[in-house]
Write a protein that holds these residues in place. Structure first.
Motif: not given
Length: 365
Positions: A151-170
């Protein structure tokens, strides 16, 4: 394509993600970078970057993150974002000067806020999206904390048009707006050949708090050299060698060490995987890092430990199992740079096509 790239300034993981993509992005497109804190320091030697403020975590007397101190110390920065203070104004000026077609935001709230206000399409590219937009296996004890963090993250970042998640696990992407890619490896990582040395490489995100007397005593009692990054100390004390923050020397030590003991940042785990270095991870007191630590054990590439459990004997048992960890790493290695570049450019074309007519109307054509 004109790109505004905002990089969150706490720790070096966000900066190393950006450093993996910037050479090729700048070759193909017109890119302006804004960053603060540790990210600014890491990026500025290699690329032009505008310095902006950054949010920071604060720590209590016992070396753990303090929610009350973090909220108190960052109140002025949050107000700057929400009330369009000097930091926001600086990013807005960059937008007016460079007229970007799209903004890439690595968990950087000033970029998210200013780009949204100026109707610039946004692509979120970070690791925290594994919590905010995916379906990772979260321990029941962390579910309420996870909800609070998201909730804190979304409050600061809003709603982006697209999302890319970089991670060493799926983490399990939820819909087509979200693209999952592997760790983003810098050219400097790919240029180094790994070797198996004798040293244990230690990286602590905030070593002045995390290198407690008991952990230092456990490291000092090991019968092998230990190279420590992340503290303000320099020089050698018995078998410990303290080194300042760096890019090249750190990668040299990472490529040539025997194993790594560190906090559980996604980016470092991805680089250690590439070099085939077993990981002993001591997650910070955050849901995201506990997820990373659990994934390290689930993949069989290392072990997790609580700060109170760090003893010489525990580290030696971890090192004794390095052969098993190295075997599991072979199937977990992944370089997500090409995937990320393809996703950025594909998403950029999509969102630019949708906003082109409105962009002309707003005077940004």
């Amino acid at each position: 394509m004109r790109i505004l790239y905002g990089v969150f300034g706490y720790g070096r993981g966000h900066a190393t993600r950006a450093l993996s993509l910037l050479p090729e992005l700048r070759r193909r497109h017109e890119v302006v970078v804004v960053a603060g804190g540790d990210a600014f320091d890491a990026i500025v030697p290699d690329h032009p970057v505008e310095q902006i403020p950054t949010l920071r975590y604060e720590y209590g007397s016992e070396g753990t993150r303090s929610l009350s101190r973090t909220l108190s110390e960052n109140l002025a920065h949050v107000s700057d974002i929400l009330l369009r203070g000097p930091g926001y104004t600086k990013v807005a000026r960059v937008i007016r000067d460079h007229r970007p077609d799209v903004a890439i935001c690595d968990a950087e709230p000033w970029t998210h806020a200013a780009a949204a206000a100026h109707r610039i399409p946004r692509v979120s590219l970070d690791h925290f999206g594994v919590l905010a937009y995916c379906r990772p296996p979260i321990a029941w004890t962390d579910r309420l904390r996870s909800l609070r963090d998201v909730l804190a993250y979304r409050a600061l970042m809003g709603r982006p048009n697209r999302v890319i998640v970089s991670s060493f696990y799926d983490g399990g992407a939820r819909n087509p707006r979200i693209r999952f890619v592997g760790p983003l490896l810098r050219p400097e990582v790919l240029a180094r050949a790994p070797s198996r040395g004798d040293s244990l490489l230690v990286y602590l995100n905030r070593g002045q708090h995390q290198l407690t007397p008991s952990i230092e005593a456990a490291l000092t009692a090991l019968p092998l050299p230990v190279v420590v990054y992340g503290t303000a100390r320099h020089g050698t004390a018995r078998n410990l060698t303290f080194r300042p923050p760096s890019n090249g020397p750190f990668l040299d030590d990472l490529a040539s060490c025997r194993a790594v003991f560190s906090t559980a940042g996604n980016q470092l785990v991805g680089e250690a995987l590439w070099f085939g270095k077993p990981m002993l991870v001591m997650p910070e007191h955050t849901v995201e890092q506990r997820l990373n630590a659990a994934a390290v054990e689930r993949l069989g590439i290392g072990r997790k430990v609580h700060p109170a459990g760090v003893t010489t004997r525990f580290i030696e048992r971890f090192l004794a199992d390095e052969g098993d960890f190295r075997g599991a790493m072979r199937s977990a290695v992944r370089d997500g740079r090409a995937e990320a570049l393809s996703a950025i450019e594909g998403f950029g074309r999509e969102v630019m096509a949708r906003s082109r007519s409105r962009t002309r109307a707003w005077g940004f054509a």
